[in-house]
Write a protein that holds these residues in place. Structure first.
Motif, PDB file in Angstrom:
ATOM      1  N   LEU A 105       0.848  -1.191   0.000  1.00 24.37           N
ATOM      2  CA  LEU A 105       0.000   0.000   0.000  1.00 24.37           C
ATOM      3  C   LEU A 105       0.882   1.239   0.000  1.00 24.37           C
ATOM      4  N   PHE A 106       0.608   2.180  -0.922  1.00 25.65           N
ATOM      5  CA  PHE A 106       1.402   3.401  -0.960  1.00 25.65           C
ATOM      6  C   PHE A 106       0.628   4.495  -1.703  1.00 25.65           C
ATOM      7  N   LYS A 107       1.094   5.715  -1.557  1.00 22.95           N
ATOM      8  CA  LYS A 107       0.493   6.861  -2.232  1.00 22.95           C
ATOM      9  C   LYS A 107       1.451   7.349  -3.312  1.00 22.95           C
ATOM     10  N   HIS A 108       0.892   7.669  -4.482  1.00 23.66           N
ATOM     11  CA  HIS A 108       1.720   8.121  -5.598  1.00 23.66           C
ATOM     12  C   HIS A 108       0.910   9.070  -6.468  1.00 23.66           C
ATOM     13  N   ASN A 109       1.454  10.246  -6.686  1.00 23.98           N
ATOM     14  CA  ASN A 109       0.790  11.255  -7.528  1.00 23.98           C
ATOM     15  C   ASN A 109      -0.657  11.519  -7.091  1.00 23.98           C
ATOM     16  N   GLY A 110      -0.843  11.603  -5.766  1.00 25.73           N
ATOM     17  CA  GLY A 110      -2.140  11.988  -5.226  1.00 25.73           C
ATOM     18  C   GLY A 110      -3.168  10.875  -5.128  1.00 25.73           C
ATOM     19  N   LYS A 111      -2.821   9.668  -5.532  1.00 24.18           N
ATOM     20  CA  LYS A 111      -3.737   8.535  -5.438  1.00 24.18           C
ATOM     21  C   LYS A 111      -3.117   7.419  -4.605  1.00 24.18           C
ATOM     22  N   TYR A 112      -3.979   6.539  -4.117  1.00 24.17           N
ATOM     23  CA  TYR A 112      -3.522   5.393  -3.340  1.00 24.17           C
ATOM     24  C   TYR A 112      -3.490   4.158  -4.231  1.00 24.17           C
ATOM     25  N   TYR A 113      -2.455   3.354  -4.048  1.00 24.58           N
ATOM     26  CA  TYR A 113      -2.308   2.157  -4.858  1.00 24.58           C
ATOM     27  C   TYR A 113      -1.989   0.953  -3.976  1.00 24.58           C
ATOM     28  N   VAL A 114      -2.367  -0.198  -4.479  1.00 23.78           N
ATOM     29  CA  VAL A 114      -1.980  -1.469  -3.870  1.00 23.78           C
ATOM     30  C   VAL A 114      -1.448  -2.373  -4.969  1.00 23.78           C
ATOM     31  N   LEU A 115      -0.253  -2.911  -4.753  1.00 24.40           N
ATOM     32  CA  LEU A 115       0.289  -3.965  -5.610  1.00 24.40           C
ATOM     33  C   LEU A 115       0.081  -5.297  -4.907  1.00 24.40           C
ATOM     34  N   LEU A 116      -0.379  -6.286  -5.659  1.00 29.53           N
ATOM     35  CA  LEU A 116      -0.646  -7.600  -5.091  1.00 29.53           C
ATOM     36  C   LEU A 116      -0.013  -8.682  -5.954  1.00 29.53           C
ATOM     37  N   GLY A 117       0.605  -9.662  -5.296  1.00 32.41           N
ATOM     38  CA  GLY A 117       1.046 -10.855  -6.004  1.00 32.41           C
ATOM     39  C   GLY A 117      -0.166 -11.700  -6.339  1.00 32.41           C
ATOM     40  N   ALA A 118      -0.226 -12.184  -7.581  1.00 36.32           N
ATOM     41  CA  ALA A 118      -1.419 -12.893  -8.027  1.00 36.32           C
ATOM     42  C   ALA A 118      -1.055 -14.025  -8.978  1.00 36.32           C
ATOM     43  N   GLN A 119      -1.885 -15.040  -8.942  1.00 34.65           N
ATOM     44  CA  GLN A 119      -1.820 -16.115  -9.934  1.00 34.65           C
ATOM     45  C   GLN A 119      -3.117 -16.112 -10.724  1.00 34.65           C
ATOM     46  N   ASP A 148      -0.883  -7.522  -9.634  1.00 28.08           N
ATOM     47  CA  ASP A 148      -2.185  -6.905  -9.867  1.00 28.08           C
ATOM     48  C   ASP A 148      -2.209  -5.534  -9.182  1.00 28.08           C
ATOM     49  N   ILE A 149      -2.776  -4.537  -9.849  1.00 32.87           N
ATOM     50  CA  ILE A 149      -2.753  -3.163  -9.349  1.00 32.87           C
ATOM     51  C   ILE A 149      -4.170  -2.698  -9.024  1.00 32.87           C
ATOM     52  N   TYR A 150      -4.317  -2.109  -7.838  1.00 34.22           N
ATOM     53  CA  TYR A 150      -5.570  -1.477  -7.423  1.00 34.22           C
ATOM     54  C   TYR A 150      -5.316  -0.006  -7.135  1.00 34.22           C
ATOM     55  N   GLU A 151      -6.349   0.809  -7.365  1.00 27.90           N
ATOM     56  CA  GLU A 151      -6.237   2.262  -7.216  1.00 27.90           C
ATOM     57  C   GLU A 151      -7.449   2.788  -6.445  1.00 27.90           C
ATOM     58  N   SER A 152      -7.206   3.838  -5.633  1.00 28.26           N
ATOM     59  CA  SER A 152      -8.298   4.443  -4.868  1.00 28.26           C
ATOM     60  C   SER A 152      -8.020   5.924  -4.659  1.00 28.26           C
ATOM     61  N   GLU A 182     -11.163   3.766   0.503  1.00 27.01           N
ATOM     62  CA  GLU A 182     -12.410   3.040   0.774  1.00 27.01           C
ATOM     63  C   GLU A 182     -12.864   2.256  -0.459  1.00 27.01           C
ATOM     64  N   THR A 183     -12.962   2.932  -1.579  1.00 24.34           N
ATOM     65  CA  THR A 183     -13.404   2.312  -2.820  1.00 24.34           C
ATOM     66  C   THR A 183     -12.190   2.033  -3.705  1.00 24.34           C
ATOM     67  N   TRP A 184     -12.026   0.759  -4.064  1.00 26.35           N
ATOM     68  CA  TRP A 184     -10.851   0.354  -4.818  1.00 26.35           C
ATOM     69  C   TRP A 184     -11.241  -0.116  -6.212  1.00 26.35           C
ATOM     70  N   HIS A 185     -10.467   0.305  -7.201  1.00 26.49           N
ATOM     71  CA  HIS A 185     -10.680  -0.076  -8.594  1.00 26.49           C
ATOM     72  C   HIS A 185      -9.482  -0.884  -9.068  1.00 26.49           C
ATOM     73  N   GLU A 186      -9.739  -2.009  -9.708  1.00 27.54           N
ATOM     74  CA  GLU A 186      -8.664  -2.835 -10.227  1.00 27.54           C
ATOM     75  C   GLU A 186      -8.205  -2.305 -11.587  1.00 27.54           C
ATOM     76  N   ASN A 187      -6.930  -1.944 -11.673  1.00 30.24           N
ATOM     77  CA  ASN A 187      -6.369  -1.463 -12.938  1.00 30.24           C
ATOM     78  C   ASN A 187      -5.848  -2.591 -13.817  1.00 30.24           C
ATOM     79  N   GLY A 188      -5.729  -3.777 -13.250  1.00 33.11           N
ATOM     80  CA  GLY A 188      -5.275  -4.932 -14.014  1.00 33.11           C
ATOM     81  C   GLY A 188      -3.840  -5.309 -13.713  1.00 33.11           C
ATOM     82  N   TYR A 189      -3.392  -6.333 -14.413  1.00 33.75           N
ATOM     83  CA  TYR A 189      -2.025  -6.819 -14.225  1.00 33.75           C
ATOM     84  C   TYR A 189      -1.013  -5.812 -14.790  1.00 33.75           C
TER      85      TYR A 189
END
Length: 489
Positions: free
Chosen positions: A170-184, A194-198, A202-209
């Motif tokens: 979990l980290f903040k970058h360019n004013g948005k919050y992101y989550v990187l996840l290891g995925a199979q 896999d990348i998520y953005e918020s 509270e509300t998370w959007h999946e940006n994809g692999y």
């Protein structure tokens, strides 16, 4: 001893206090124990988690199973430090005591937000049929180190991933919050980040692999980390099952880094500076490295010194693994360098100046730093933790002439350590150039920084306590210094 599933997933409250005290005493008195690196108080330690700076201190959380040298139901324990070297233990942090993490609080990260430290981790949930559901959970820690868990997960697994969906950064970058996840990926069984953005956590959007190019990154990516080093985006990750034609490695699973020219998290695009990922460590035992960008402008990293699906001699003593020292990251000439942090120098005492001596020390002890500058145009062997006649030791075989290379050989240092993956590691060097080595030994841990951190080789070795000699096999042109190192734990 074979551990059953029932034993591994026994509730913490069902263990008696005396058993834990006995395990702690066994680990503390082991001749193989470390004393200036983080190590388990009992049982098993694996991935570093939540590496961060908060409330005037550095914080580090650790994957822990305190009741044996196995991967049982995991919890987080907590350390803090003023300087990244002197760590003090703050006790248990996240226990597997809720429905979201009833089978373990798995790996994750930390980020300061509105005066709190957010701790994001994978809650390993198992239902009655033992089906796994990986929940991504965000807990909060206040200035008194009190942790509050939420009632619901922040991110649920999407349909296109398998049960292997974990290790959020979990980290903040360019004013948005992101989550990187290891995925199979559920369909292809291939590994991804896999990348998520918020906008609001509270509300998370999946940006994809994250697009890493045409090469597949094995069947699973664990512990994805993004840090910015000298303004370059650097991915640090563990691609399990990576084809060795993409990036060569000898350990069971590699810990890689990949320097980028640019990264666009919203579009899930990574533009690499290197053609392929490279080994973060050239030794035997590094995995699950976690890094973060600190307020002082530096990027720091710390690693689990241990490997999944491997065993170590201390398993027989009911404890396993340790952490590397913290390393400051730097990029020079398109390559990632790793340096000891300055505060490690504060552990030094009893300095000994060295100049071409064949025998450096007859009795160096088991906690020391050895810094050497070896002249070009020679070859030889440096024996660490050796017996008297140099027949049993950890060997650093060096060549600074035309065929320049350095080989670390732990075959004769003590009991075999995961011999299926070899007893030697070789690092190619530039021909006819001086060689700088900064060697840290702490019990059964050795870290070798080569040429100012251009390479680092980390390993465990299990020499008899009586083997404390340091010597070259023949006359060698060099200068150096040897220090004993104080304990921190």
């Amino acid at each position: 001893m074979e551990w059953t599933r029932e034993q591994r997933y026994r509730k913490y409250k069902d263990w008696d206090a005396q058993t834990l005290l006995d395990l702690q005493a066994q680990a503390a008195t082991s001749p193989y124990q470390m004393h200036y690196h983080i190590h388990p108080l009992s049982g098993l330690l694996n991935d570093p988690n939540g590496f961060s700076y908060y409330n005037g201190e550095y914080h580090l959380f650790c994957q822990s199973y305190p009741f044996g040298p196995v991967h049982g139901v995991k919890s987080w324990i907590h350390f803090a430090s003023p300087d990244l070297v002197h760590w003090h233990y703050l006790g248990p942090a996240i226990d597997p005591d809720s429905d979201l993490d009833n089978a373990g609080a798995y790996s994750g990260s930390a980020m300061e937000h509105n005066g709190k430290l957010l701790l994001m981790y994978t809650g390993n949930h198992r239902d009655e049929d033992w089906t796994r559901i990986p929940y991504q959970v965000i807990a909060e820690m206040d200035e008194n180190n009190h942790i509050t868990k939420p009632d619901k997960a922040a991110i649920l697994p999407p349909d296109h991933v398998s049960e292997h969906f974990r290790d959020p950064q979990l980290f903040k970058h360019n004013g948005k919050y992101y989550v990187l996840l290891g995925a199979q990926d559920a369909k292809t069984k291939s590994g991804h980040i896999d990348i998520y953005e918020s906008d609001d956590l509270e509300t998370w959007h999946e940006n994809g692999y994250l697009d890493l190019g045409k090469d597949e990154m094995g069947y699973m990516i664990e512990c994805p980390n993004l840090v910015f080093v000298d303004n370059y985006p650097v991915l640090i990750f563990c691609p399990q099952g990576l084809d060795k034609s993409i990036a060569d490695y000898q350990n069971i699973y590699p810990n890689m880094y990949w320097i980028g020219k640019d990264i666009n998290l919203s579009k899930a695009q990574f533009t690499p500076l290197q053609d392929h990922p490279a080994n973060l460590d050239d030794g035997f035992d590094v995995y699950a490295t976690q890094a973060f960008n600190a307020p002082d402008g530096n990027a720091y990293a710390i690693s689990w010194v241990g490997l999944p699906d491997c065993t170590y001699p201390t398993d027989k003593e009911n404890w396993a693994n340790c952490y590397s020292q913290v390393k400051r990251l730097e990029i020079k000439d398109g390559v990632l360098y790793q340096h000891p942090v300055d505060a490690i120098k504060n552990l030094r005492h009893n300095e000994k100046q060295l100049n071409n001596e064949k025998i450096i020390s007859q009795k160096a002890g088991k906690q020391y730093e050895l810094k050497l500058h070896l002249a070009a145009g020679q070859a030889g062997k440096l024996h660490l933790a050796s017996n008297e006649d140099l027949s049993a030791s950890l060997v650093v075989d060096f060549n600074t002439a035309q065929d320049a290379k350095l080989t670390i050989d732990r075959a004769s240092s003590g009991p075999a350590v995961n011999p299926d993956y070899g007893a030697t590691r070789t690092i190619e060097l530039n021909a006819n150039q001086d060689l700088d080595l900064d060697i840290f030994v702490d019990g059964s841990l050795c870290e070798i920084f080569i040429n100012d951190g251009r390479h680092v080789a980390t390993l465990r070795f299990f020499a008899p306590s009586s083997n404390q000699k340091i010597a070259f096999d023949k006359d060698t042109k060099y200068t150096g210094r040897l220090w004993s190192m104080n304990s921190i734990l």
